[in-house]
Design an enzyme around this catalytic site. Structure first.
Site, PDB file in Angstrom:
ATOM      1  CD  GLU A   1      -2.229  -4.235  11.192  1.00  0.00           C
ATOM      2  OE1 GLU A   1      -2.875  -4.095  10.135  1.00  0.00           O
ATOM      3  OE2 GLU A   1      -1.004  -4.476  11.195  1.00  0.00           O
TER       4      GLU A   1
ATOM      5  CD  GLU B   1       9.018  -6.008   7.500  1.00  0.00           C
ATOM      6  OE1 GLU B   1       8.766  -4.882   7.004  1.00  0.00           O
ATOM      7  OE2 GLU B   1       8.724  -6.308   8.670  1.00  0.00           O
TER       8      GLU B   1
ATOM      9  CE  LYS C   1      -3.419   2.508   2.677  1.00  0.00           C
ATOM     10  NZ  LYS C   1      -4.416   2.533   3.724  1.00  0.00           N
TER      11      LYS C   1
ATOM     12  N   GLY D   1      -4.941  -1.619   4.672  1.00  0.00           N
ATOM     13  CA  GLY D   1      -4.173  -2.781   4.215  1.00  0.00           C
ATOM     14  C   GLY D   1      -4.898  -4.095   4.481  1.00  0.00           C
ATOM     15  NE  ARG D   2      -6.865  -3.396  10.514  1.00  0.00           N
ATOM     16  CZ  ARG D   2      -6.153  -2.264  10.654  1.00  0.00           C
ATOM     17  NH1 ARG D   2      -4.970  -2.161  10.059  1.00  0.00           N
ATOM     18  NH2 ARG D   2      -6.608  -1.271  11.368  1.00  0.00           N
TER      19      ARG D   2
HETATM   20  O1  F6P Z   1       2.947  -2.578   9.687  1.00  0.00           O
HETATM   21  C1  F6P Z   1       1.602  -2.902   9.575  1.00  0.00           C
HETATM   22  C2  F6P Z   1       1.129  -2.674   8.182  1.00  0.00           C
HETATM   23  O2  F6P Z   1       1.070  -1.320   7.908  1.00  0.00           O
HETATM   24  C3  F6P Z   1      -0.216  -3.330   7.911  1.00  0.00           C
HETATM   25  O3  F6P Z   1      -1.275  -2.571   8.347  1.00  0.00           O
HETATM   26  C4  F6P Z   1      -0.154  -3.529   6.439  1.00  0.00           C
HETATM   27  O4  F6P Z   1      -1.105  -4.435   5.976  1.00  0.00           O
HETATM   28  C5  F6P Z   1       1.273  -4.015   6.285  1.00  0.00           C
HETATM   29  O5  F6P Z   1       2.000  -3.277   7.230  1.00  0.00           O
HETATM   30  C6  F6P Z   1       1.868  -3.851   4.921  1.00  0.00           C
HETATM   31  O6  F6P Z   1       1.846  -2.511   4.519  1.00  0.00           O
HETATM   32  P1  F6P Z   1       2.086  -2.096   3.020  1.00  0.00           P
HETATM   33  O7  F6P Z   1       1.023  -2.725   2.188  1.00  0.00           O
HETATM   34  O8  F6P Z   1       2.051  -0.605   3.004  1.00  0.00           O
HETATM   35  O9  F6P Z   1       3.438  -2.620   2.610  1.00  0.00           O
END
Ligand code: F6P
Length: 545
Positions: A354, A214, A208, A268-269
């Site tokens: 979350e 990571e 997102k 995101g979730r």
């Molecule tokens: O760190 C938590 C979070 O922000 C979640 O809410 C989200 O789903 C996940 O990390 C991944 O975030 P992104 O899609 O921005 O990489």
């Protein structure tokens, strides 16, 4: 707007008084007193059937819970969410995952922007792209068809698509193998890359924010691995990206044609319905992906329009709230009796924990009541042979959600009868338990002293709550409805608890500290910056390299 504290409301206090009596009830008696209990305490909508009769509640409990829902403004806030009001107060954002599955002709606007038109433009792009990969028209840089898709993402950018691709295994394209790399642990990437050929692999970088550490590290590693074996201009055939951060995608070097945007009003979730669902559309095809969205939309419409006493997500939420706040149950176990739902509990963990793992109200006031429970679980019957012992005879009471499909997608019918028998038997056992006298009956013929020695060990307290959710088949539409059911359950509970279910500040502190420690592990000196434990651990890690 500052709400009166939950515990000060009239309906909460009425529930607290009622709970003092309800704690004494035995579900065995409730069933004996009311032969219609199952019919009375079950509801059905959007292809899902919910039996909530095996809970420690009665008609009065439900009336009081309904009054609480009304007093807390569940219906008002539900309508505000569907309307695109900025109910995510700490991020000043609308919460519109429901718009991602709304039909093309539904008018929804945010800040004057026609959301539905934007959503369907991306869906159309997803269709064109996924059709061409699946048909073999889209080829890798050496002219070969794509055989493997590696989704690189974490949290909501991983759990949803991964869970759904597994759940819809029966509908999957025979040529495409889906892989999911989420962990910054290089073993995750290593395992995926060791199974694929760069000439026939498509990478989806899903994030997102497009800043998640990571995912960025994994994306860079995948890109470098690919470029060791292919020229730079081959990237366009092998890398696509999904994000709200279009600028960052460009900087990463992905062809703008291969970008699938979504919007800040998608949490995101809650994003599996957006372009984050691209692996699903690749795996099962756009037709089934559309059925998945339609199943969720059917549940949305039910949630939006059904009266509280027939409203599946509201009932599921109220029952969960009752168990959490009045019967003091600290966790909920998710038990899908369907192997293809093997990642469903993991998915719900993020969705629920979350969202409602919060300790201040929407106005920022400290909370003096229990909020979101721990969510955990695994498929039946496996769990029965692992942790069900504690659920039956342990000192904690853990409500369970049993989930099953009445018809299997395989032909081993004896297996399915055995599976359903176990599912129904477990909820019966949790409800009924086994009294000392029943144990004595069972042990008749044994030495009397030996019987008495064994009775306490073989007695089951019972009176342990569960819900059972049934569907006909597990298919894209019922899966869509099932996920939407839990999304809305989480929403309703968030309203009852007066928390913002749509932010996740609690994940930030660890991220910041990890950055600092990573720099130290990579050689930057910062002695004594932490407590002695953290310093000691860093020193040991440094000494090992
Ligand atoms: O760190 C938590 C979070 O922000 C979640 O809410 C989200 O789903 C996940 O990390 C991944 O975030 P992104 O899609 O921005 O990489």
């Amino acid at each position: 707007m500052r709400q009166p504290s939950l515990t000060s409301t009239h309906s909460y206090q009425a529930l607290a008084n009622h709970a003092a009596k309800a704690k004494e009830w035995q579900m065995r008696d409730l069933f004996a007193q009311d032969p219609q209990r199952f019919e009375r305490l079950s509801v059905e909508a959007a292809g899902l059937f919910l039996d909530y009769s095996k809970n420690r509640l009665d008609g009065r409990t439900l009336e009081l819970l309904k009054a609480l829902a009304q007093e807390r403004g569940v219906e008002r806030l539900r309508d505000a969410m569907f309307n695109g009001d900025k109910i995510n107060l700490t991020e000043n954002r609308a919460v519109l995952h429901t718009a991602l599955r709304a039909p093309r002709d539904k008018q929804i606007t945010v800040d004057g922007q026609d959301v539905t038109a934007d959503v369907h433009a991306v869906l159309d792009h997803m269709k064109t792209f996924t059709d061409s990969v699946r048909s073999g028209e889209w080829r890798g840089h050496t002219g070969k068809e794509i055989t493997d898709v590696i989704n690189i993402g974490i949290g909501g950018s991983d759990l949803g698509p991964k869970m759904v691709c597994l759940a819809l295994r029966q509908f999957a394209h025979p040529r495409l193998t889906m892989h999911f790399v989420s962990n910054v642990d290089g073993h995750d990437m290593d395992a995926a890359l060791s199974r694929v050929n760069p000439e026939t692999t498509l990478f989806i970088i899903a994030s997102k924010t497009f800043t998640t550490a990571e995912t960025m590290m994994n994306a860079n590693t995948a890109r470098a691995w690919f470029l060791q074996q292919a020229p730079e201009d081959a990237l366009a055939k092998h890398f696509v990206a999904v994000s709200t951060n279009v600028e960052a995608i460009k900087t990463f070097g992905i062809d703008p044609q291969n970008m699938f945007p979504f919007w800040d009003w998608v949490g995101g979730r809650y994003s599996v319905w957006s372009a984050i669902g691209l692996p699903v559309a690749l795996c099962v095809g756009f037709g089934y992906f559309s059925d998945f969205l339609a199943g969720a939309h059917a549940l949305d419409e039910h949630f939006r329009t059904a009266p509280i006493e027939q409203n599946l997500p509201i009932i599921l939420a109220l029952v969960g709230f009752w168990n959490r706040d009045f019967l003091e149950c600290g966790s909920v176990s998710i038990a899908p009796y369907h192997q293809d739902l093997s990642r469903f509990a993991a998915y719900l963990q993020q969705l629920d924990m979350e969202s409602n793992g919060k300790r201040v109200t929407r106005a920022g006031d400290p909370i003096d009541y229990a909020t979101g429970p721990v969510i955990w679980g695994d498929v039946g019957t496996n769990g029965q042979h692992a942790y069900f012992q504690l659920l039956h005879q342990g000192t904690d009471v853990t409500p369970i959600d049993f989930i099953a499909a009445l018809r299997p997608a395989h032909e081993f019918h004896n297996h399915h009868a055995a599976l359903l028998a176990n599912c129904f038997a477990q909820s019966e056992a949790f409800m009924k338990g086994k009294t000392a006298d029943e144990v004595r009956q069972d042990l008749q013929g044994m030495d009397a002293a030996e019987i008495e020695r064994l009775v306490p060990h073989k007695t089951f307290p019972g009176n342990r709550p569960s819900n059972t959710i049934l569907m006909d088949y597990l298919n894209p539409a019922t899966l869509g409805a099932l996920i939407a059911l839990y999304e809305h359950k989480v929403f309703v509970q968030g309203v009852l608890w007066d928390v913002n279910s749509f932010d996740q500040w609690g994940v930030e502190l660890g991220k910041v500290l990890a950055k600092k420690i990573e720099a130290e592990l990579n050689g930057e000196a910062n002695p004594g910056a932490h407590d002695s434990s953290t310093n000691g651990l860093i020193a040991r890690a440094k000494a090992a390299v």
